[in-house]
Design a protein around this motif. Structure first.
Motif, mmCIF file in Angstrom:
data_model
loop_
_atom_site.group_PDB
_atom_site.id
_atom_site.type_symbol
_atom_site.label_atom_id
_atom_site.label_comp_id
_atom_site.label_asym_id
_atom_site.label_seq_id
_atom_site.Cartn_x
_atom_site.Cartn_y
_atom_site.Cartn_z
ATOM 1 N N UNK A 24 0.844 -1.201 0.000
ATOM 2 C CA UNK A 24 0.000 0.000 0.000
ATOM 3 C C UNK A 24 0.876 1.248 0.000
ATOM 4 N N UNK A 25 1.862 1.270 0.894
ATOM 5 C CA UNK A 25 2.763 2.428 0.950
ATOM 6 C C UNK A 25 3.596 2.536 -0.321
ATOM 7 N N UNK A 26 4.088 1.410 -0.818
ATOM 8 C CA UNK A 26 4.930 1.422 -2.005
ATOM 9 C C UNK A 26 4.212 1.901 -3.249
ATOM 10 N N UNK A 27 2.887 1.721 -3.289
ATOM 11 C CA UNK A 27 2.132 2.167 -4.464
ATOM 12 C C UNK A 27 2.240 3.674 -4.668
ATOM 13 N N UNK A 28 2.562 4.433 -3.607
ATOM 14 C CA UNK A 28 2.677 5.890 -3.719
ATOM 15 C C UNK A 28 3.871 6.311 -4.562
ATOM 16 N N UNK A 29 4.817 5.409 -4.793
ATOM 17 C CA UNK A 29 6.046 5.777 -5.498
ATOM 18 C C UNK A 29 6.004 5.417 -6.979
ATOM 19 N N UNK A 30 4.922 4.771 -7.433
ATOM 20 C CA UNK A 30 4.817 4.401 -8.835
ATOM 21 C C UNK A 30 4.043 5.474 -9.605
ATOM 22 N N UNK A 31 4.427 5.683 -10.857
ATOM 23 C CA UNK A 31 3.721 6.633 -11.698
ATOM 24 C C UNK A 31 4.648 7.695 -12.259
ATOM 25 N N UNK A 32 4.124 8.464 -13.195
ATOM 26 C CA UNK A 32 4.930 9.489 -13.841
ATOM 27 C C UNK A 32 5.314 10.607 -12.879
ATOM 28 N N UNK A 33 4.404 10.934 -11.970
ATOM 29 C CA UNK A 33 4.727 11.968 -10.982
ATOM 30 C C UNK A 33 5.535 11.325 -9.854
ATOM 31 N N UNK A 50 3.938 19.855 -1.555
ATOM 32 C CA UNK A 50 3.264 20.520 -2.669
ATOM 33 C C UNK A 50 1.864 19.943 -2.810
ATOM 34 N N UNK A 51 0.906 20.741 -3.309
ATOM 35 C CA UNK A 51 -0.455 20.225 -3.503
ATOM 36 C C UNK A 51 -0.506 19.009 -4.418
ATOM 37 N N UNK A 52 0.326 18.989 -5.454
ATOM 38 C CA UNK A 52 0.322 17.851 -6.366
ATOM 39 C C UNK A 52 0.770 16.571 -5.672
ATOM 40 N N UNK A 53 1.736 16.704 -4.775
ATOM 41 C CA UNK A 53 2.188 15.527 -4.030
ATOM 42 C C UNK A 53 1.069 14.983 -3.162
ATOM 43 N N UNK A 54 0.388 15.883 -2.478
ATOM 44 C CA UNK A 54 -0.735 15.436 -1.643
ATOM 45 C C UNK A 54 -1.824 14.791 -2.498
ATOM 46 N N UNK A 55 -2.088 15.366 -3.669
ATOM 47 C CA UNK A 55 -3.128 14.817 -4.540
ATOM 48 C C UNK A 55 -2.793 13.395 -4.970
ATOM 49 N N UNK A 56 -1.586 13.197 -5.484
ATOM 50 C CA UNK A 56 -1.244 11.878 -6.005
ATOM 51 C C UNK A 56 -1.118 10.839 -4.897
ATOM 52 N N UNK A 57 -0.581 11.231 -3.757
ATOM 53 C CA UNK A 57 -0.378 10.268 -2.676
ATOM 54 C C UNK A 57 -1.686 9.965 -1.958
ATOM 55 N N UNK A 58 -2.397 11.009 -1.529
ATOM 56 C CA UNK A 58 -3.544 10.823 -0.642
ATOM 57 C C UNK A 58 -4.876 10.693 -1.371
ATOM 58 N N UNK A 59 -4.950 11.154 -2.617
ATOM 59 C CA UNK A 59 -6.217 11.090 -3.336
ATOM 60 C C UNK A 59 -6.235 10.070 -4.462
ATOM 61 N N UNK A 60 -5.084 9.647 -4.911
ATOM 62 C CA UNK A 60 -5.046 8.710 -6.038
ATOM 63 C C UNK A 60 -4.434 7.366 -5.658
ATOM 64 N N UNK A 61 -3.201 7.370 -5.202
ATOM 65 C CA UNK A 61 -2.468 6.105 -5.113
ATOM 66 C C UNK A 61 -2.768 5.311 -3.850
ATOM 67 N N UNK A 63 -5.424 5.524 -1.656
ATOM 68 C CA UNK A 63 -6.792 4.976 -1.603
ATOM 69 C C UNK A 63 -7.036 3.886 -2.635
ATOM 70 N N UNK A 64 -6.444 4.011 -3.819
ATOM 71 C CA UNK A 64 -6.607 2.959 -4.831
ATOM 72 C C UNK A 64 -5.988 1.655 -4.345
ATOM 73 N N UNK A 65 -4.815 1.731 -3.731
ATOM 74 C CA UNK A 65 -4.183 0.526 -3.199
ATOM 75 C C UNK A 65 -5.017 -0.094 -2.082
ATOM 76 N N UNK A 66 -5.604 0.737 -1.231
ATOM 77 C CA UNK A 66 -6.458 0.211 -0.159
ATOM 78 C C UNK A 66 -7.700 -0.471 -0.719
ATOM 79 N N UNK A 67 -8.277 0.110 -1.768
ATOM 80 C CA UNK A 67 -9.426 -0.535 -2.410
ATOM 81 C C UNK A 67 -9.010 -1.888 -2.984
ATOM 82 N N UNK A 68 -7.858 -1.939 -3.651
ATOM 83 C CA UNK A 68 -7.374 -3.212 -4.201
ATOM 84 C C UNK A 68 -7.156 -4.239 -3.095
ATOM 85 N N UNK A 69 -6.546 -3.808 -1.996
ATOM 86 C CA UNK A 69 -6.286 -4.724 -0.888
ATOM 87 C C UNK A 69 -7.586 -5.296 -0.335
#
Length: 330
Positions: A24-33, A50-61, A63-69
């Motif tokens: 779950x934590x590691x999923x935050x490091x994958x992606x173009x950003x 930065x706002x973009x960091x918060x967006x990708x970590x807390x709003x995209x990656x 939660x998506x990993x938690x849903x998958x889990x």
């Protein structure tokens, strides 16, 4: 021997929980950003750089990993329950029609009643219950088992799919698009809004493990011996069938019908631990779905729905299992 295997499987729990959380934590490091370790730590502590960091970590990656889990956990637990209750290694909610029943129920609400994806939860639960009830009647009244029961489930799945496809061709286009997006079986766009349903499912999973572990181990010895040991076989089977249907329906509601996780995860878990402990099996399914999602997103030049990856992997596993079962019987 059963107690030894149970204790052995429980010893796997800390390691599997740790691995799941690391993924779950590691999923935050994958992606173009790109996100650095320091930026990730600061974001998790509430001080994103930065706002973009918060967006990708807390709003995209994350939660998506938690849903998958959690969705993988529910699918795997549902598959394990059905395989134990039916004593058939090929039983899983997507093979015997429960997943398809949930999809049909949800689509009826969306396409015919004009409901939203939130309203579709009631239809998904009712559809899963209907499919599970038909299978339970087939087991208890008509004494179907083995290949005949699997064929009945395949027939239910085909009928449900045909009805869904027919409805998609007959309704207003926007409604069809909403339903089709849900039916793809993907984690794209999934996040915090789906987690309450999945947390409810995980709570049910833990409750089943705590309350029915003894009965499940006795049912594995056969209905006659379980009844002699004081188990109300008919009641326990009905309750656990209902639990398996709810677990599958909640997963389908949140992610769509993702195939083969429910079939494959119990076998992988049993091979590792030698037991059918639901929590270990569930974590195996969650880890499997998270890894499949990472492969679907980043291993190929074009991102794919995670259901494509699970079908490729699970389909090969399913064919191998059929071949092995055929050789054993031959």
């Amino acid at each position: 021997m059963t107690a030894i295997r149970t204790n052995t499987s429980v010893r796997w729990l800390p390691g599997m929980v740790t691995l799941a959380l690391l993924l779950v934590a590691g999923s935050a490091f994958f992606g173009e950003y790109r996100v650095s370790l320091a930026d990730f730590g600061n974001t998790m502590l509430g001080s994103p750089p930065a706002p973009m960091t918060e967006f990708f970590v807390m709003q995209r990656r994350i939660p998506r990993a938690l849903v998958a889990l959690m969705a993988g956990m529910l699918l795997a637990a549902s598959g394990s329950l059905l395989q134990q209750l039916l004593r058939n290694p090929l039983a899983s909610p997507d093979i015997i029609g429960i997943t398809n029943g949930a999809s049909l129920g949800g689509c009826v609400v969306i396409l015919l009643l004009g409901g939203s994806l939130i309203d579709a939860s009631i239809g998904a639960l009712l559809g899963a219950f209907a499919a599970a009830s038909i299978l339970l009647v087939a087991v208890r009244v008509f004494r179907l088992n083995g290949t005949r029961l699997i064929l009945l489930g395949v027939g239910l799945a085909a009928l449900s799919t045909a009805l869904v496809n027919y409805m998609l061709t007959q309704v207003f286009v926007p409604s069809a698009q909403i339903a089709q997006t849900w039916l793809v079986g993907t984690l794209q766009g999934r996040g915090w809004s789906e987690l309450p349903w999945l947390v409810l499912g995980v709570a049910l999973l833990v409750l089943v493990q705590l309350c029915f572990d003894r009965e499940l181990r006795m049912l594995a010895m056969g209905d006659d011996l379980a009844a002699a040991l004081g188990v109300n076989v008919a009641r326990i089977r009905a309750v656990l069938f209902a639990a398996a249907a709810v677990l599958a329906a909640l997963a389908v509601l949140c992610t769509g019908p993702i195939g083969f996780v429910a079939l494959v995860a119990p076998h992988i878990s049993h091979s590792l631990t030698g037991s059918r402990n639901l929590l270990v099996c569930a974590l195996t399914g969650g880890i499997l779905l998270m890894l499949s999602d990472l492969v679907a997103q980043y291993a190929l030049p074009v991102a794919l729905p995670v259901g494509v990856v699970t079908i490729i992997f699970g389909g090969g596993f399913f064919l191998g299992l059929l071949f092995r079962q055929g050789r054993v019987r031959g």
